[in-house]
Design an enzyme around this catalytic site. Structure first.
Site, PDB file in Angstrom:
ATOM      1  N   PHE A  73       0.847  -0.922  -0.162  1.00  0.00           N
ATOM      2  CA  PHE A  73       0.009   0.005  -0.207  1.00  0.00           C
ATOM      3  C   PHE A  73       0.823   1.353  -0.076  1.00  0.00           C
ATOM      4  O   PHE A  73       2.016   1.415   0.476  1.00  0.00           O
ATOM      5  CB  PHE A  73      -0.922   0.028   0.974  1.00  0.00           C
ATOM      6  CG  PHE A  73      -2.067  -1.058   1.212  1.00  0.00           C
ATOM      7  CD1 PHE A  73      -3.211  -0.596   0.713  1.00  0.00           C
ATOM      8  CD2 PHE A  73      -1.982  -2.101   1.896  1.00  0.00           C
ATOM      9  CE1 PHE A  73      -4.215  -1.407   0.766  1.00  0.00           C
ATOM     10  CE2 PHE A  73      -2.944  -3.002   1.908  1.00  0.00           C
ATOM     11  CZ  PHE A  73      -4.234  -2.572   1.458  1.00  0.00           C
ATOM     12  N   ASP A  74       0.348   2.173  -0.834  1.00  0.00           N
ATOM     13  CA  ASP A  74       1.057   3.582  -0.711  1.00  0.00           C
ATOM     14  C   ASP A  74       0.476   4.115   0.639  1.00  0.00           C
ATOM     15  O   ASP A  74      -0.841   3.843   0.789  1.00  0.00           O
ATOM     16  CB  ASP A  74       0.616   4.329  -1.929  1.00  0.00           C
ATOM     17  CG  ASP A  74       1.277   5.856  -1.847  1.00  0.00           C
ATOM     18  OD1 ASP A  74       2.459   5.901  -1.355  1.00  0.00           O
ATOM     19  OD2 ASP A  74       0.423   6.583  -2.010  1.00  0.00           O
TER      20      ASP A  74
END
Ligand code: ADP
Ligand code: MG
Length: 638
Positions: free
Chosen positions: A322-323
């Protein structure tokens, strides 16, 4: 199956005619006992009408020196005619043609499921003329910059930005989320969404052909045309299998008849029955029937798969990266602290004119930046009624910050990586101040003029409410590793990760570094990268499956990702995994079922001398069942 391309309506008519001629033949042969030529003429007509679409397909394939299932059917029907089994041959062609038409209809249903979106888009918009009068015009004539009025209860005709009024909009058509979203001046609205309660005026930002809904439809259509892995395999398998069937059938005729001296007619009849039941119609349709429906289901829920291959591949995901910003957090940071330093960097101040001056410069630098932090800084300046300073030659360095020119001075706003060299020269108290803010889980940027620090701005973003639940749900769905990547500082990264129970965290990354990490992760598993698609495009591109989130209205995300979540909703991730797994399950059910039917019917041919007609019914019936099983994936589900 290949027949679906021949055009739905024509095929239905041909099928009906085939049945009529077949009946006429039977009546003339068995009821009126007319001369044989009359009945045979009817049967031939029945062959021609029932076999037309299959014949067209056969020729298409033969031109490429390939055999296909249509060829097998035509071959079987002609074989039946040779041994004077006209009725069975015509029944075969009738059922083949009928199931082809039904398949076309059923698959058309999945294909068109997404077209219903377009029906929600009004064909006309109420244009506000320059003299203030109003006029209904077709949406195709609306130009960017014109103003359109939308009344409560109406669907919005075009993509635009609200310039007057306030309302709540149901955006389910685009994002799959039916909770109304409240919208005011400056906010974007999308064609085909429902304006629930206010009168709004919107400025057109996209022409009718470029709206988000138009793009969704185009993407879904392309995706449905593209092939899943399994289908590609089956496609290469079809001609070889067809050839094997033809060879076996020839052997089944010549060995018993030529070598063992059995009667020709029953031997030939049995061979034709084998030909029909061994045809892999159901097998070939098994994958597209399921994948097309799954893609349509996704689109209705705001999840766009850019191709059938991704529906299948999503099942294999074992690592999700995930960013952080805008994905796990809301991406709406707010300025929490404004601290200015005096020229000698010896005195701090948290209010007064120096602070506002620093903010004016910072906001001037950030004015043209698309970054979340930039928006927050500009917003803060507006709230405090600070006039933005005009900064020229603005340039941004992804993962670091922005810089520009102000009255001959060089000004910049960014993180410590941007000011690596200067940091040492500054008063150590500045670093201490920054560390102190970071410990509170805040993002810190420095405002610098000609290498001298003017101040720091601290910002904080909130973690999304459902992020924690989604992370644990993904783990329970068997995702082995959840990783967080961020360009933000370690303090913030750690505090967010701790809140969400994410154990693998990489912070202070430049966009290139994110790419390297994704590559490393890919050595060990199938990696999906979830990002907002704007500054994460390179990482999305190198991952096995790039998933862009909150993409409504941002074209970059629509283009770079493999799967697009239109809304800003993390819970679509478990849904996406669920849907792809379900699709894969249905594909394998279909494959197993089709193969079993083929085997079963083959056994029947050799043990109980299965009649050709029953063989045909079993064969076409299984094909239809496979298609219907695929259609189950259209149902909304979870
Ligand atoms: P993320 O990985 O969280 O999406 P980015 O790679 O976009 O973050 O940015 C990483 C860091 O770079 C930010 O936390 C910030 O410190 C700095 N930065 C990037 N763009 C800007 C900007 N326009 N203004 C100030 N700082 C910025
Ligand atoms: Mg980002």
């Amino acid at each position: 199956m290949s027949q679906q391309e021949t055009g739905g309506k024509l095929q239905i008519w041909l099928t009906v005619l085939c049945a009529v001629f077949l009946l006429a033949g039977i009546v003339s042969e068995h009821l009126f006992l007319w001369p044989n030529e009359v009945s045979v003429t009817f049967y031939i007509l029945s062959y021609l009408t029932g076999g037309y679409s299959g014949f067209v397909e056969t020729i298409k394939h033969l031109r490429q020196f390939q055999l296909n299932i249509d060829f097998l059917m035509i071959f079987a029907a002609l074989g039946a005619a040779v041994i004077d089994q006209w009725i069975e041959g015509a029944t075969l062609l009738f059922l083949f043609s009928l199931s082809g038409a039904l398949e076309t209809y059923a698959l058309g249903k999945s294909r068109n499921a997404i077209h219903s979106l377009l029906k929600l888009r009004p064909s006309e918009g109420l244009l506000k003329m320059e003299d203030g009068s109003e006029k209904l015009v077709p949406i195709e004539e609306l130009e960017v910059g014109q103003v359109v009025i939308v009344k409560p209860g109406e669907h919005i005709p075009i993509d635009g930005k609200i310039v007057k009024g306030q309302t709540s909009v149901n955006e389910a058509t685009i994002t799959g989320e039916s909770m109304p979203v409240s919208k005011g001046i400056g906010e974007s609205v999308f064609a085909a969404t429902l304006n629930e309660n206010g009168v709004i005026e919107i400025e057109v930002t996209r022409r009718a052909s470029d709206t988000t809904v138009a793009k969704i439809i185009q993407l879904v259509e392309e995706a449905q045309k593209s092939k899943a892995q399994t289908q590609r395999f089956l496609d290469t398998f079809e001609p070889r299998y067809a050839l094997a069937v033809v060879v076996s059938v020839i052997l089944l005729i010549f060995i018993p008849w030529g070598v063992f001296g059995q009667d020709f007619d029953p031997t030939f009849y049995r061979a034709m029955t084998v030909l029909v039941v061994a045809s892999p119609c159901a097998l070939i349709i098994s994958t597209p029937a399921s994948i097309i429906s799954a893609i349509a289901n996704g689109a209705k829920n705001g999840v766009l798969f850019k191709g059938g291959a991704y529906v299948e591949h999503a099942v294999d995901i074992d690592t999700i990266a995930f960013d952080k910003t805008g994905t796990l957090t809301k991406g709406e940071p707010e300025v929490t602290d404004l601290i200015s330093f005096d020229r000698d960097n010896e005195k701090f101040s948290e209010d007064g004119s120096e602070v506002l001056e620093m903010l004016a410069i910072a906001a001037g630098c950030e004015y043209h930046s698309e970054h979340h932090l930039a928006h927050a800084i500009v917003k803060k300046a507006e709230e405090l009624h600070v006039d933005l300073t005009r900064v020229d030659d603005m340039q941004s360095t992804p993962g670091q910050g922005v810089e520009g020119k102000l009255n001959g001075h060089h000004v910049s706003v960014g993180n410590s990586q941007m000011f690596n060299k200067q940091l040492e020269k500054w008063n150590p108290m500045i670093s201490e101040k920054a560390d102190f803010l970071r410990e509170q889980g805040k993002t810190v940027v420095f405002v610098v003029q000609d290498e001298i620090a003017l101040g720091v701005i601290a910002l904080a973003d909130k973690v999304r409410e459902d992020a924690k639940i989604v992370v644990s749900k993904l783990q329970s769905l068997g995702i082995k590793q959840i990783v967080m990547l961020t360009g933000d500082n370690k303090g913030v990264a750690k505090s967010v990760a701790a809140e969400l129970n994410i154990s693998h965290v990489y912070a202070e990354l430049l966009p290139e570094k994110k790419v390297d990490i994704i590559k490393k992760l890919r050595e060990k598993g199938v990696v999906a990268m979830v990002g907002d698609g704007v500054n994460d495009a390179p990482a999305l591109a190198v991952s096995d499956i790039g998933i862009a989130m909150g993409a409504a209205g941002t074209d970059v995300a629509l283009e770079t990702a493999d799967i697009v979540l239109m809304g800003d909703d993390l819970t679509k991730l478990p849904y996406l995994l669920w849907l792809s797994r379900k699709a894969k399950k249905v594909v394998w059910q279909n494959i197993a079922f089709s193969l079993s039917v083929i085997l079963f019917l083959l056994v029947c041919v050799f043990t109980i001398e299965l009649p050709l007609t029953i063989g045909v019914i079993g064969h076409e019936g299984s094909t239809l069942l496979v298609v219907l099983n695929g259609l189950r994936l259209l149902k909304k589900g979870k």
